[in-house]
Write a protein that holds these residues in place. Structure first.
Motif, PDB file in Angstrom:
ATOM      1  N   VAL A   6       0.855  -1.110   0.026  1.00  0.00           N
ATOM      2  CA  VAL A   6       0.078   0.188   0.041  1.00  0.00           C
ATOM      3  C   VAL A   6       0.925   1.234   0.075  1.00  0.00           C
ATOM      4  O   VAL A   6       1.511   1.563   0.890  1.00  0.00           O
ATOM      5  CB  VAL A   6      -0.972  -0.054   1.345  1.00  0.00           C
ATOM      6  CG1 VAL A   6      -1.781   1.327   0.990  1.00  0.00           C
ATOM      7  CG2 VAL A   6      -1.865  -1.310   1.201  1.00  0.00           C
ATOM      8  N   THR A   7       1.215   1.843  -0.966  1.00  0.00           N
ATOM      9  CA  THR A   7       2.158   2.925  -1.171  1.00  0.00           C
ATOM     10  C   THR A   7       1.794   4.003  -0.286  1.00  0.00           C
ATOM     11  O   THR A   7       3.010   4.584   0.212  1.00  0.00           O
ATOM     12  CB  THR A   7       2.087   3.293  -2.806  1.00  0.00           C
ATOM     13  OG1 THR A   7       2.282   2.275  -3.656  1.00  0.00           O
ATOM     14  CG2 THR A   7       3.151   4.238  -2.956  1.00  0.00           C
ATOM     15  N   ALA A   8       0.744   4.424  -0.183  1.00  0.00           N
ATOM     16  CA  ALA A   8       0.462   5.631   0.612  1.00  0.00           C
ATOM     17  C   ALA A   8       0.928   5.189   2.137  1.00  0.00           C
ATOM     18  O   ALA A   8       1.601   6.178   2.819  1.00  0.00           O
ATOM     19  CB  ALA A   8      -1.042   6.255   0.588  1.00  0.00           C
ATOM     20  N   LEU A  22       3.274   3.108   3.015  1.00  0.00           N
ATOM     21  CA  LEU A  22       5.001   3.079   2.834  1.00  0.00           C
ATOM     22  C   LEU A  22       5.282   4.498   3.198  1.00  0.00           C
ATOM     23  O   LEU A  22       6.321   4.636   3.642  1.00  0.00           O
ATOM     24  CB  LEU A  22       5.200   2.451   1.500  1.00  0.00           C
ATOM     25  CG  LEU A  22       6.775   2.515   1.193  1.00  0.00           C
ATOM     26  CD1 LEU A  22       7.550   1.806   2.576  1.00  0.00           C
ATOM     27  CD2 LEU A  22       7.075   1.812  -0.023  1.00  0.00           C
ATOM     28  N   VAL A  23       5.048   5.483   2.125  1.00  0.00           N
ATOM     29  CA  VAL A  23       5.316   6.612   2.134  1.00  0.00           C
ATOM     30  C   VAL A  23       5.209   7.353   3.686  1.00  0.00           C
ATOM     31  O   VAL A  23       6.197   8.029   3.993  1.00  0.00           O
ATOM     32  CB  VAL A  23       4.726   7.530   1.232  1.00  0.00           C
ATOM     33  CG1 VAL A  23       4.796   9.188   1.425  1.00  0.00           C
ATOM     34  CG2 VAL A  23       4.855   7.282  -0.222  1.00  0.00           C
ATOM     35  N   GLU A  24       4.268   6.831   4.247  1.00  0.00           N
ATOM     36  CA  GLU A  24       3.880   7.775   5.642  1.00  0.00           C
ATOM     37  C   GLU A  24       4.944   7.018   6.666  1.00  0.00           C
ATOM     38  O   GLU A  24       5.443   7.683   7.351  1.00  0.00           O
ATOM     39  CB  GLU A  24       2.426   7.226   6.002  1.00  0.00           C
ATOM     40  CG  GLU A  24       2.213   7.982   7.352  1.00  0.00           C
ATOM     41  CD  GLU A  24       2.142   9.254   7.480  1.00  0.00           C
ATOM     42  OE1 GLU A  24       1.999   9.829   8.492  1.00  0.00           O
ATOM     43  OE2 GLU A  24       2.226   9.807   6.343  1.00  0.00           O
ATOM     44  N   ALA A  25       5.134   5.776   6.287  1.00  0.00           N
ATOM     45  CA  ALA A  25       6.069   5.086   7.155  1.00  0.00           C
ATOM     46  C   ALA A  25       7.327   5.532   7.130  1.00  0.00           C
ATOM     47  O   ALA A  25       8.292   5.822   8.025  1.00  0.00           O
ATOM     48  CB  ALA A  25       6.081   3.718   7.066  1.00  0.00           C
ATOM     49  N   LEU A  26       7.797   5.858   6.090  1.00  0.00           N
ATOM     50  CA  LEU A  26       9.209   6.572   5.609  1.00  0.00           C
ATOM     51  C   LEU A  26       9.354   8.043   5.952  1.00  0.00           C
ATOM     52  O   LEU A  26      10.368   8.244   6.612  1.00  0.00           O
ATOM     53  CB  LEU A  26       9.629   6.317   4.098  1.00  0.00           C
ATOM     54  CG  LEU A  26       9.750   4.977   3.635  1.00  0.00           C
ATOM     55  CD1 LEU A  26       9.422   5.199   2.017  1.00  0.00           C
ATOM     56  CD2 LEU A  26      11.119   4.728   3.895  1.00  0.00           C
ATOM     57  N   ARG A  27       8.114   8.470   5.955  1.00  0.00           N
ATOM     58  CA  ARG A  27       8.373  10.017   6.420  1.00  0.00           C
ATOM     59  C   ARG A  27       8.318  10.241   7.872  1.00  0.00           C
ATOM     60  O   ARG A  27       8.817  11.123   8.200  1.00  0.00           O
ATOM     61  CB  ARG A  27       6.917  10.792   5.860  1.00  0.00           C
ATOM     62  CG  ARG A  27       6.835  12.179   6.033  1.00  0.00           C
ATOM     63  CD  ARG A  27       5.502  12.696   5.576  1.00  0.00           C
ATOM     64  NE  ARG A  27       4.176  12.062   6.552  1.00  0.00           N
ATOM     65  CZ  ARG A  27       4.134  12.757   7.842  1.00  0.00           C
ATOM     66  NH1 ARG A  27       4.808  13.952   8.162  1.00  0.00           N
ATOM     67  NH2 ARG A  27       3.017  12.231   8.571  1.00  0.00           N
ATOM     68  N   THR A  28       7.600   9.402   8.718  1.00  0.00           N
ATOM     69  CA  THR A  28       7.587   9.571   9.938  1.00  0.00           C
ATOM     70  C   THR A  28       8.654   8.688  10.811  1.00  0.00           C
ATOM     71  O   THR A  28       8.690   8.944  12.133  1.00  0.00           O
ATOM     72  CB  THR A  28       6.171   8.890  10.522  1.00  0.00           C
ATOM     73  OG1 THR A  28       6.060   7.635  10.241  1.00  0.00           O
ATOM     74  CG2 THR A  28       4.960   9.651  10.101  1.00  0.00           C
ATOM     75  N   GLY A  29       9.442   8.071   9.881  1.00  0.00           N
ATOM     76  CA  GLY A  29      10.488   6.993  10.622  1.00  0.00           C
ATOM     77  C   GLY A  29      10.190   5.878  11.149  1.00  0.00           C
ATOM     78  O   GLY A  29      11.090   5.227  12.130  1.00  0.00           O
ATOM     79  N   ALA A  30       8.971   5.574  10.892  1.00  0.00           N
ATOM     80  CA  ALA A  30       8.499   4.315  11.427  1.00  0.00           C
ATOM     81  C   ALA A  30       9.466   3.011  10.802  1.00  0.00           C
ATOM     82  O   ALA A  30       9.773   1.797  11.557  1.00  0.00           O
ATOM     83  CB  ALA A  30       7.078   3.975  10.902  1.00  0.00           C
ATOM     84  N   ILE A  31       9.892   3.526   9.608  1.00  0.00           N
ATOM     85  CA  ILE A  31      10.912   2.556   9.019  1.00  0.00           C
ATOM     86  C   ILE A  31      12.056   3.190   8.657  1.00  0.00           C
ATOM     87  O   ILE A  31      11.844   4.523   8.202  1.00  0.00           O
ATOM     88  CB  ILE A  31      10.476   1.433   8.147  1.00  0.00           C
ATOM     89  CG1 ILE A  31      10.117   2.154   6.830  1.00  0.00           C
ATOM     90  CG2 ILE A  31       9.429   0.493   8.765  1.00  0.00           C
ATOM     91  CD1 ILE A  31       9.877   1.307   5.535  1.00  0.00           C
ATOM     92  N   ALA A  32      13.426   2.894   8.651  1.00  0.00           N
ATOM     93  CA  ALA A  32      14.526   3.606   8.243  1.00  0.00           C
ATOM     94  C   ALA A  32      14.797   3.768   6.634  1.00  0.00           C
ATOM     95  O   ALA A  32      15.290   4.893   6.174  1.00  0.00           O
ATOM     96  CB  ALA A  32      15.784   3.099   8.651  1.00  0.00           C
ATOM     97  N   GLY A  33      14.403   2.797   5.864  1.00  0.00           N
ATOM     98  CA  GLY A  33      14.372   3.263   4.475  1.00  0.00           C
ATOM     99  C   GLY A  33      13.807   2.064   3.906  1.00  0.00           C
ATOM    100  O   GLY A  33      13.447   1.108   4.079  1.00  0.00           O
TER     101      GLY A  33
END
Length: 325
Positions: free
Chosen positions: A238-240, A242-253
């Motif tokens: 779910v691309t949106a 993933l973008v949110e997880a990357l933006r908020t630092g939920a995952i590193a990269g």
């Protein structure tokens, strides 16, 4: 089919003509076509070679397949041709499993090393002529979950283990003692195991069960230091989310080679995120890959002509070639 009958073969070629087809052209009536002419090419055809494996033209032209017995697609993924009429038909479906296994494994190792050694930042600093000393991460001993235990997943597991990473898998069946993964977890319990992983590699086939499996819940379960690598299908994610997880630092990269919309739209935020590596669906495309795809098709073509069992027969209910994984 009968060895004395000259078969009619339709080839959906797209904008590239498949190489090394001369021997097949001598043994069959070959109709090369683009998407617009596919219906005409399918009328009276015995077999279809979907060389343009990204095309979505087959379902719309299927009504003209009045004699088709075999369809081969020049990719490991078969989702572009897994529509209800094909599933319910007697047409045998084969794929090109095996061509891209090792090259995709090398790509995944390259992505992991790029993250661990901070190579993208080194390139950015080099372009700025900036000398900035940093420390890098080790990959030895890091934990990796490979989601998808087919041949590509197994090649990834073997190469990552050789590089010193601790590898486990996620597949349909949970088990221990797997020769490549050691432990294989059940994919439907994915969020239970994600918190233990430094890297998560998505290489599962696209099915109704796997579509959107990496969503907000999955990314929330991952540790903040974890990196996500997708070499399977864009629709696994779910691309949106993933973008949110990357933006908020939920995952590193994230290292992304496939996307739910391709080409990746220019306005996508993934292009400009410093913690994202984007490549244009090329992880398996080594020099000579087109010839290798035709070799796989040709091997099956001669088997089909001789009435021998075909390789890489897809279970149309599952959506992939069954294996021990």
């Amino acid at each position: 089919m009968s060895g004395t009958e000259t078969p009619v073969l339709a080839v959906l070629r797209g904008d590239k003509h498949p190489p090394d087809m001369e021997p097949i052209e001598e043994a069959a009536v070959v109709r090369y076509t683009d998407a617009d002419g596919l219906a005409d090419a399918l009328r009276g055809a015995d077999a279809l070679f979907v060389y343009d494996f990204l095309s979505s033209a087959v379902p719309a032209a299927w009504h003209a397949a009045d004699r088709l017995r075999w369809l081969h697609i020049a990719s490991a993924g078969v989702d572009p041709v897994m529509f209800p009429e094909l599933r319910e038909s007697d047409v045998v479906l084969t794929n090109s499993r095996g061509v891209f296994d090792d090259s995709i494994a090398e790509y995944v190792l390259g992505q992991i090393l790029a993250f661990a050694k901070d190579l993208p930042r080194s390139l950015r600093l080099q372009a700025q002529r900036t000398w900035q000393h940093r420390e890098s991460e080790r990959v030895q001993g890091r934990s990796v979950l490979v989601v998808g235990t087919g041949p590509i997943g197994r090649s990834i597991a073997r190469l990552l283990k050789a590089a010193g990473l601790r590898v486990s898998g996620a597949g349909r069946r949970e088990r221990a003692g797997d020769p490549d993964f050691g432990t294989v977890y059940a994919s439907d319990r994915l969020t239970e195991y994600l918190p233990e992983m430094d890297y998560v590699v998505a290489v599962a086939p696209l099915t109704e069960q796997t579509k959107g499996m990496f969503d907000a819940r999955a990314f929330a379960a991952m540790r903040p230091q974890a990196r996500f690598i997708n070499v399977g299908r864009g629709e696994l994610v779910v691309t949106a989310d993933l973008v949110e997880a990357l933006r908020t630092g939920a995952i590193a990269g994230a290292g992304l080679d496939v996307f739910d919309t391709e080409p990746l739209p220019p306005e996508s935020p993934l292009w400009t995120m410093d913690n994202v590596l984007v490549s244009p669906h090329m992880s398996g495309d080594f020099i000579g890959w087109r010839n290798a795809l035709v070799e796989v098709f040709a091997d099956n073509f001669w088997r089909w002509r001789a009435g021998e069992p075909l390789r890489n027969v897809v279970d149309k209910k599952l959506g992939y070639v069954p294996s021990s994984g």
